[in-house]
Each structure stands twice: as structure tokens, then as C-alpha cells.
Design a protein around this motif. Structure first.
Motif, PDB file in Angstrom:
ATOM      1  N   LYS A  45       8.992 -12.763   3.556  1.00 30.79           N
ATOM      2  CA  LYS A  45       8.858 -12.593   2.110  1.00 30.79           C
ATOM      3  C   LYS A  45       7.384 -12.552   1.737  1.00 30.79           C
ATOM      4  O   LYS A  45       6.603 -13.358   2.202  1.00 30.79           O
ATOM      5  CB  LYS A  45       9.550 -13.722   1.352  1.00 30.79           C
ATOM      6  CG  LYS A  45      11.053 -13.490   1.293  1.00 30.79           C
ATOM      7  CD  LYS A  45      11.802 -14.644   1.747  1.00 30.79           C
ATOM      8  CE  LYS A  45      13.267 -14.420   1.894  1.00 30.79           C
ATOM      9  NZ  LYS A  45      13.675 -14.737   3.235  1.00 30.79           N
ATOM     10  N   GLY A  47       4.686 -13.049  -1.018  1.00 25.50           N
ATOM     11  CA  GLY A  47       4.375 -13.649  -2.303  1.00 25.50           C
ATOM     12  C   GLY A  47       2.948 -13.311  -2.694  1.00 25.50           C
ATOM     13  O   GLY A  47       2.311 -12.432  -2.112  1.00 25.50           O
ATOM     14  N   ASP A  48       2.431 -14.035  -3.671  1.00 22.20           N
ATOM     15  CA  ASP A  48       1.080 -13.765  -4.168  1.00 22.20           C
ATOM     16  C   ASP A  48       0.019 -13.912  -3.086  1.00 22.20           C
ATOM     17  O   ASP A  48      -0.888 -13.087  -2.983  1.00 22.20           O
ATOM     18  CB  ASP A  48       0.759 -14.688  -5.348  1.00 22.20           C
ATOM     19  CG  ASP A  48       1.560 -14.326  -6.594  1.00 22.20           C
ATOM     20  OD1 ASP A  48       1.994 -13.160  -6.694  1.00 22.20           O
ATOM     21  OD2 ASP A  48       1.746 -15.206  -7.447  1.00 22.20           O
ATOM     22  N   ARG A  51       0.191 -11.027  -0.596  1.00 20.44           N
ATOM     23  CA  ARG A  51      -0.271  -9.734  -1.115  1.00 20.44           C
ATOM     24  C   ARG A  51      -1.723  -9.482  -0.727  1.00 20.44           C
ATOM     25  O   ARG A  51      -2.080  -8.384  -0.284  1.00 20.44           O
ATOM     26  CB  ARG A  51      -0.120  -9.675  -2.629  1.00 20.44           C
ATOM     27  CG  ARG A  51       1.315  -9.523  -3.084  1.00 20.44           C
ATOM     28  CD  ARG A  51       1.475  -9.734  -4.554  1.00 20.44           C
ATOM     29  NE  ARG A  51       0.995  -8.603  -5.332  1.00 20.44           N
ATOM     30  CZ  ARG A  51       1.028  -8.543  -6.641  1.00 20.44           C
ATOM     31  NH1 ARG A  51       1.517  -9.560  -7.328  1.00 20.44           N
ATOM     32  NH2 ARG A  51       0.581  -7.492  -7.278  1.00 20.44           N
ATOM     33  N   TYR A  84       5.499  -1.493  -3.471  1.00 18.82           N
ATOM     34  CA  TYR A  84       5.597  -2.912  -3.814  1.00 18.82           C
ATOM     35  C   TYR A  84       4.815  -3.193  -5.094  1.00 18.82           C
ATOM     36  O   TYR A  84       5.318  -3.838  -6.012  1.00 18.82           O
ATOM     37  CB  TYR A  84       5.071  -3.763  -2.656  1.00 18.82           C
ATOM     38  CG  TYR A  84       5.204  -5.242  -2.874  1.00 18.82           C
ATOM     39  CD1 TYR A  84       6.362  -5.915  -2.535  1.00 18.82           C
ATOM     40  CD2 TYR A  84       4.154  -5.971  -3.424  1.00 18.82           C
ATOM     41  CE1 TYR A  84       6.490  -7.283  -2.740  1.00 18.82           C
ATOM     42  CE2 TYR A  84       4.266  -7.340  -3.631  1.00 18.82           C
ATOM     43  CZ  TYR A  84       5.428  -7.991  -3.289  1.00 18.82           C
ATOM     44  OH  TYR A  84       5.543  -9.339  -3.498  1.00 18.82           O
ATOM     45  N   GLU A  85       3.601  -2.693  -5.165  1.00 19.56           N
ATOM     46  CA  GLU A  85       2.754  -2.904  -6.346  1.00 19.56           C
ATOM     47  C   GLU A  85       3.330  -2.192  -7.573  1.00 19.56           C
ATOM     48  O   GLU A  85       3.264  -2.718  -8.682  1.00 19.56           O
ATOM     49  CB  GLU A  85       1.321  -2.427  -6.075  1.00 19.56           C
ATOM     50  CG  GLU A  85       0.594  -3.206  -4.989  1.00 19.56           C
ATOM     51  CD  GLU A  85       0.336  -4.657  -5.330  1.00 19.56           C
ATOM     52  OE1 GLU A  85       0.339  -5.025  -6.522  1.00 19.56           O
ATOM     53  OE2 GLU A  85       0.135  -5.450  -4.392  1.00 19.56           O
ATOM     54  N   LEU A  87       6.518  -1.572  -8.162  1.00 17.00           N
ATOM     55  CA  LEU A  87       7.755  -2.229  -8.591  1.00 17.00           C
ATOM     56  C   LEU A  87       7.508  -3.576  -9.268  1.00 17.00           C
ATOM     57  O   LEU A  87       8.348  -4.045 -10.035  1.00 17.00           O
ATOM     58  CB  LEU A  87       8.692  -2.441  -7.397  1.00 17.00           C
ATOM     59  CG  LEU A  87       9.467  -1.226  -6.924  1.00 17.00           C
ATOM     60  CD1 LEU A  87      10.250  -1.547  -5.654  1.00 17.00           C
ATOM     61  CD2 LEU A  87      10.399  -0.713  -8.003  1.00 17.00           C
ATOM     62  N   TYR A  88       6.370  -4.190  -9.001  1.00 25.69           N
ATOM     63  CA  TYR A  88       6.111  -5.537  -9.500  1.00 25.69           C
ATOM     64  C   TYR A  88       6.236  -5.647 -11.027  1.00 25.69           C
ATOM     65  O   TYR A  88       6.970  -6.514 -11.519  1.00 25.69           O
ATOM     66  CB  TYR A  88       4.750  -6.034  -9.005  1.00 25.69           C
ATOM     67  CG  TYR A  88       4.503  -7.481  -9.302  1.00 25.69           C
ATOM     68  CD1 TYR A  88       5.205  -8.474  -8.623  1.00 25.69           C
ATOM     69  CD2 TYR A  88       3.595  -7.869 -10.262  1.00 25.69           C
ATOM     70  CE1 TYR A  88       4.990  -9.817  -8.889  1.00 25.69           C
ATOM     71  CE2 TYR A  88       3.376  -9.213 -10.543  1.00 25.69           C
ATOM     72  CZ  TYR A  88       4.078 -10.179  -9.856  1.00 25.69           C
ATOM     73  OH  TYR A  88       3.872 -11.500 -10.137  1.00 25.69           O
ATOM     74  N   PRO A  89       5.574  -4.800 -11.829  1.00 31.64           N
ATOM     75  CA  PRO A  89       5.741  -4.933 -13.283  1.00 31.64           C
ATOM     76  C   PRO A  89       7.171  -4.616 -13.748  1.00 31.64           C
ATOM     77  O   PRO A  89       7.651  -5.194 -14.726  1.00 31.64           O
ATOM     78  CB  PRO A  89       4.730  -3.946 -13.875  1.00 31.64           C
ATOM     79  CG  PRO A  89       4.311  -3.068 -12.764  1.00 31.64           C
ATOM     80  CD  PRO A  89       4.586  -3.781 -11.482  1.00 31.64           C
ATOM     81  N   LEU A  91       9.874  -5.328 -11.968  1.00 29.18           N
ATOM     82  CA  LEU A  91      10.606  -6.548 -11.634  1.00 29.18           C
ATOM     83  C   LEU A  91      10.382  -7.628 -12.686  1.00 29.18           C
ATOM     84  O   LEU A  91      11.341  -8.260 -13.146  1.00 29.18           O
ATOM     85  CB  LEU A  91      10.178  -7.065 -10.258  1.00 29.18           C
ATOM     86  CG  LEU A  91      10.801  -8.383  -9.813  1.00 29.18           C
ATOM     87  CD1 LEU A  91      12.299  -8.238  -9.613  1.00 29.18           C
ATOM     88  CD2 LEU A  91      10.130  -8.877  -8.549  1.00 29.18           C
ATOM     89  N   LEU A  92       9.142  -7.820 -13.106  1.00 26.01           N
ATOM     90  CA  LEU A  92       8.859  -8.825 -14.134  1.00 26.01           C
ATOM     91  C   LEU A  92       9.575  -8.502 -15.440  1.00 26.01           C
ATOM     92  O   LEU A  92      10.174  -9.374 -16.065  1.00 26.01           O
ATOM     93  CB  LEU A  92       7.357  -8.925 -14.375  1.00 26.01           C
ATOM     94  CG  LEU A  92       6.536  -9.612 -13.287  1.00 26.01           C
ATOM     95  CD1 LEU A  92       5.055  -9.595 -13.639  1.00 26.01           C
ATOM     96  CD2 LEU A  92       7.001 -11.035 -13.058  1.00 26.01           C
ATOM     97  N   THR A  95      13.329  -9.002 -15.034  1.00 26.12           N
ATOM     98  CA  THR A  95      13.634 -10.429 -14.924  1.00 26.12           C
ATOM     99  C   THR A  95      13.633 -11.076 -16.303  1.00 26.12           C
ATOM    100  O   THR A  95      14.539 -11.853 -16.642  1.00 26.12           O
ATOM    101  CB  THR A  95      12.630 -11.131 -13.994  1.00 26.12           C
ATOM    102  OG1 THR A  95      12.723 -10.530 -12.688  1.00 26.12           O
ATOM    103  CG2 THR A  95      12.917 -12.620 -13.877  1.00 26.12           C
TER     104      THR A  95
END
Length: 157
Positions: A45, A47-48, A51, A84-85, A87-89, A91-92, A95
């Protein structure tokens, strides 16, 4: 019922528009995968902290490809990190939206259930429920508890 925090309607048209928007999101993200519980448990996984590690590793690989095996695909690693980068915003945002929908769903369910309990209690307390005895009895079955089966006693010899 003074604690009613939500008083709203969701029209069939708006509900359909939301469902269409969700379908559009799925359409725009055709690469989404559905992991099993085992997959989730065993996967690495990121995480921050990871990254930054992955970004540095990509930079090292880009600048020094000679020590990597020929089968190592730097461009695929770059695409994975870029996706990945990207999709991050999303995902936030999703969520946050899911939390709001969950909290609203729980709240309106609570309000509806509290109202139903009030109706049931008022109906039970009222002596004038002609023709509703069967319905009130049926509603009351919601609160009957099943007795636990008695566990067999074990002897201590």
C-alpha cells in the motif's frame, strides 16, 4: 419529532441525473478494478510517505536505467505514478461525498424510525384504535426478543 434535521425530497429526475453522473464517472474510469479481501490484505500500500519514495525511485530509474534489467518498464512505472496522482483528488472528493451521503442516509433513516416509533406508541396509548389492533400487534412483533437457547451444562468431573 422536534429533532427533524432533514426535510427534503429527491425527485425521480434528480435521482436519475445522479445515477447518470455516477455512470459517467464509471465510464470515464474504465480501468477501475475490484479487489478481493485477500488482494487488499496482501498488496503493498502506498501512503503519503511512500509517495515521496516512489517519486525518488522513478527519478533514479529515469536517470540511471543501466542498472535495471531490460524487462523493467520505466514508462509503465511513470504511467502508474501519474495515474495514482491523477486519481488522488478524485478519491478525496468521492470519499467526502460518500461520507455526506452515508451521514444523510443514516440521519433520515433515524428520523423516519423515530417517527414510526412515535406513531406506534401513540397508537398503543390511545384507547381508540378500532380496527388497528392487528396492525399494532404486528408492529409490536418488531420488539419481541427471541430467547437464547439454553446452553447444555457441562459437568466438572
Amino acid at each position: 419529532m422536534n429533532d427533524n434535521k432533514i426535510s427534503a425530497n429527491l425527485s425521480a429526475t434528480d435521482r436519475l441525473a445522479v445515477m447518470d453522473a455516477i455512470a459517467t464517472i464509471r465510464e470515464k474510469l474504465p480501468f477501475l478494478v475490484d479487489l478481493t479481501t485477500e488482494d487488499r490484505r496482501t498488496m503493498l500500500k502506498m501512503g503519503d510517505k511512500s509517495r515521496a519514495f516512489v517519486s525518488k525511485a522513478l527519478e533514479v530509474a529515469t536517470q540511471n536505467p543501466e542498472f535495471l534489467p531490460r524487462s523493467f518498464n520505466i514508462e509503465e512505472m511513470r504511467r502508474d505514478l501519474a495515474l495514482y496522482e491523477a486519481l488522488y483528488p478524485i478519491l478525496l472528493s468521492l470519499t467526502q461525498l460518500q461520507e455526506l451521503v452515508d451521514d444523510t442516509y443514516i440521519s433520515i433513516g433515524s428520523e423516519a424510525y423515530a417517527a414510526a416509533l412515535a406513531v406506534y406508541n401513540y397508537a398503543k396509548a390511545s384507547g381508540d384504535v378500532t380496527g388497528l389492533d392487528a396492525v399494532i400487534d404486528e408492529m409490536g412483533r418488531r420488539f419481541t426478543r427471541r430467547s437464547k437457547k439454553k446452553q447444555p451444562e457441562t459437568s466438572m468431573n
